[in-house]
Design an enzyme around this catalytic site. Structure first.
Site, PDB file in Angstrom:
ATOM      1  N   GLU A  29      42.917   3.852 -10.228  1.00 33.25           N
ATOM      2  CA  GLU A  29      44.303   4.320 -10.177  1.00 33.25           C
ATOM      3  C   GLU A  29      45.261   3.168 -10.468  1.00 33.25           C
ATOM      4  O   GLU A  29      45.282   2.161  -9.752  1.00 33.25           O
ATOM      5  CB  GLU A  29      44.589   4.923  -8.798  1.00 33.25           C
ATOM      6  N   GLU A  60      39.371   9.708  -5.959  1.00 36.86           N
ATOM      7  CA  GLU A  60      38.367   8.678  -5.694  1.00 36.86           C
ATOM      8  C   GLU A  60      36.945   9.175  -5.950  1.00 36.86           C
ATOM      9  O   GLU A  60      36.098   8.422  -6.431  1.00 36.86           O
ATOM     10  CB  GLU A  60      38.508   8.167  -4.257  1.00 36.86           C
ATOM     11  N   GLN A  82      42.079   2.011  -4.553  1.00 34.29           N
ATOM     12  CA  GLN A  82      43.346   1.313  -4.338  1.00 34.29           C
ATOM     13  C   GLN A  82      43.458   0.666  -2.967  1.00 34.29           C
ATOM     14  O   GLN A  82      43.964  -0.445  -2.820  1.00 34.29           O
ATOM     15  CB  GLN A  82      44.506   2.281  -4.574  1.00 34.29           C
ATOM     16  N   PHE A  83      42.993   1.337  -1.935  1.00 32.55           N
ATOM     17  CA  PHE A  83      42.851   0.783  -0.584  1.00 32.55           C
ATOM     18  C   PHE A  83      41.520   1.269  -0.035  1.00 32.55           C
ATOM     19  O   PHE A  83      41.110   2.396  -0.307  1.00 32.55           O
ATOM     20  CB  PHE A  83      43.983   1.256   0.348  1.00 32.55           C
ATOM     21  N   ALA A  84      40.847   0.438   0.752  1.00 35.98           N
ATOM     22  CA  ALA A  84      39.568   0.849   1.329  1.00 35.98           C
ATOM     23  C   ALA A  84      39.713   2.123   2.150  1.00 35.98           C
ATOM     24  O   ALA A  84      38.764   2.909   2.266  1.00 35.98           O
ATOM     25  CB  ALA A  84      38.990  -0.271   2.194  1.00 35.98           C
ATOM     26  N   ASP A  85      40.883   2.350   2.706  1.00 31.66           N
ATOM     27  CA  ASP A  85      41.142   3.558   3.500  1.00 31.66           C
ATOM     28  C   ASP A  85      40.987   4.834   2.681  1.00 31.66           C
ATOM     29  O   ASP A  85      40.810   5.917   3.243  1.00 31.66           O
ATOM     30  CB  ASP A  85      42.564   3.522   4.059  1.00 31.66           C
ATOM     31  N   TYR A  86      41.058   4.722   1.346  1.00 40.08           N
ATOM     32  CA  TYR A  86      40.988   5.900   0.484  1.00 40.08           C
ATOM     33  C   TYR A  86      39.591   6.169  -0.048  1.00 40.08           C
ATOM     34  O   TYR A  86      39.400   7.023  -0.913  1.00 40.08           O
ATOM     35  CB  TYR A  86      41.929   5.733  -0.718  1.00 40.08           C
ATOM     36  N   PRO A  89      36.908  10.131   0.299  1.00 37.94           N
ATOM     37  CA  PRO A  89      36.542  11.195  -0.646  1.00 37.94           C
ATOM     38  C   PRO A  89      35.420  10.787  -1.597  1.00 37.94           C
ATOM     39  O   PRO A  89      34.714  11.644  -2.128  1.00 37.94           O
ATOM     40  CB  PRO A  89      37.850  11.443  -1.417  1.00 37.94           C
ATOM     41  N   HIS A 129      46.332   2.165   5.730  1.00 40.52           N
ATOM     42  CA  HIS A 129      46.278   1.092   4.741  1.00 40.52           C
ATOM     43  C   HIS A 129      45.737  -0.204   5.355  1.00 40.52           C
ATOM     44  O   HIS A 129      45.981  -1.294   4.828  1.00 40.52           O
ATOM     45  CB  HIS A 129      47.663   0.815   4.154  1.00 40.52           C
TER      46      HIS A 129
END
Length: 337
Positions: A29, A60, A82-86, A89, A129
Site C-alpha cells: 500500500e 493485506e 503498512q503497520f504490523a497491526d494490519y 487479515p 499502530h
C-alpha cells in the site's frame, strides 16, 4: 563510511537486491508513487519502474497471497504491510500458504519472500499502530522472524532475508527509524548520524540470519533483548551501574542458542526484555530455553520485563512502554535474588 537512518538502510537493501536480481519485486500500500508511509521505498519505482515497484489495494490478504503465488512462480517478492497491526487479515496466507509451501509440496515449491512490517510503539500510535506481534510468527513452523535494532543490521539482515529461499517476517521497530531510542522520551532524539551503528556500507553485504550480537559485555547478568529494547537495556545498565551483558538477538527464529547459553552460563542470571505483552510473548520461550539449557548455572530465576497484558494505550504510552526504570528494577531484583 556513509551514515544512514534505518529507513535509508532498508531502502538501500531493496535497491541493492533489485539491481542484482530482476526477480526481486516490491509492492504494498502506497509503496510505489508515494514511497511508503515512512518513505522506506521512496524513489524505487522511479528507478526500477512500475512493473517491479507498485501500489496495491488496501488488502493485506491480497498482498501476501499475491506474493506467495509470485514466489512459487520464481519471483522474490519483498512486500510491505503498512503497520504490523494490519497483518491480521493476511495471517492465514502467511501461516497456511507461505509457511507451508515447501513442506506441502515436498520441496517442489518454495516461498522465497519477505514481509516487511513496521512494529512497536513509542510514537503515540495507540492500540492499532503500536503492536508487537512477533510471537505470532515465531510460533509458526516454516517462518523466519527478524527484528533489527540499527541501520547496519537492518540493511544486512534484509538483504539476507530477500536472498533466503524461505519466507521471512521482517519487523522494523519504527521508533528506531530515525535514531536509537533508550526509552527516555523526554530527551531530544539522537540521530543515527551521531551513532556508530549508523555507519552503513554501500553495496552488497549480509548479516547472517540466526546469529545474535553482544552489544555490551558484562559478567553480572545477561539481558536478552531485540529491537528498541536493546537501547533501553543499555540505558538501564548504565543508570544502575550493573555490569550487564546485553545480547541483541536480531533473529528471533532461528535463534542463536549458543550465544545465549554461553552468556547465561557465564553470568548466572538472566533478564528478558521485550515490548510485546507479557503473557505468551516471545520472552516466555526465551525463559524456557534458558531454564532448560542453563538450569545448574542460574543463581536466580529468569525475569521478564514486557508490555502489560492490555491493548497498547494512547494516553498512558510511557506507563506501558518498558522503559529503563522498569528494566533497571528488574536488574536490581535479579542481582538481589
Amino acid at each position: 563510511m556513509p551514515r544512514k537512518t534505518m529507513v535509508e538502510a532498508i531502502r538501500d537493501a531493496m535497491d541493492v537486491c533489485m539491481q542484482r536480481d530482476d526477480n526481486v519485486v516490491v509492492f504494498g500500500e502506497d509503496v510505489g508513487y508515494f514511497g511508503g508511509v515512512f518513505r522506506s521505498t521512496q524513489g524505487l519505482q522511479q528507478k526500477f519502474g512500475s512493473n517491479r515497484v507498485f501500489d496495491t489495494p488496501i488488502n493485506e490478504s491480497g498482498i501476501v497471497g499475491a506474493a506467495v503465488g509470485m514466489a512459487a512462480y520464481g519471483l522474490r517478492p519483498c512486500v510491505e504491510i503498512q503497520f504490523a497491526d494490519y497483518m491480521y487479515p493476511a495471517y492465514d496466507q502467511i501461516v497456511s500458504e507461505a509457511a507451508r509451501l515447501r513442506y506441502r509440496s515436498n520441496g517442489q515449491f518454495t516461498a522465497a519472500m519477505v514481509v516487511r512490517m513496521p512494529t512497536g510503539g513509542g510514537i503515540f500510535g495507540g492500540q492499532t499502530h503500536s503492536q508487537s506481534p512477533e510471537a505470532l510468527f515465531t510460533h509458526v513452523s516454516g517462518l523466519k522472524t527478524v527484528v533489527p535494532s540499527n541501520p547496519y543490521d537492518a540493511k544486512g539482515l534484509l538483504i539476507a532475508a530477500i536472498e533466503d529461499n524461505d519466507p521471512v517476517i521482517f519487523l522494523e521497530p519504527k521508533r528506531l527509524y530515525n535514531g536509537p531510542f533508550d526509552g527516555h522520551h523526554e530527551r531530544p532524539v539522537t540521530p543515527w548520524a551521531r551513532h556508530p551503528q549508523g555507519e552503513v556500507p554501500d553495496g552488497h553485504y549480509t548479516v547472517p540470519l540466526g546469529k545474535a550480537a553482544i552489544r555490551r559485555e558484562g559478567t553480572a547478568v545477561t539481558v536478552l533483548a531485540y529491537g528498541t529494547m536493546v537501547f533501553v537495556a543499555e540505558a538501564a545498565a548504565q543508570e544502575t551501574g550493573i555490569d550487564a551483558e546485553i545480547i541483541d538477538l536480531r533473529t528471533l527464529l532461528p535463534y542463536d542458542l549458543d550465544t545465549i547459553v554461553a552468556s547465561v552460563r557465564k553470568t548466572g542470571r538472566c533478564v528478558v526484555v521485550h515490548e510485546a505483552t507479557l503473557t505468551s510473548g516471545f520472552g516466555a520461550e526465551l525463559s524456557a530455553l534458558v531454564q532448560e539449557n542453563c538450569f545448574y548455572h542460574l543463581e536466580a530465576p529468569v525475569m521478564r520485563v514486557a508490555g502489560w497484558d492490555t491493548p497498547y494505550p494512547h494516553a498512558q504510552e510511557w506507563d506501558y512502554f518498558p522503559g529503563p526504570a522498569r528494566v533497571g528494577r528488574a536488574l536490581k531484583a535479579v542481582m538481589e535474588a
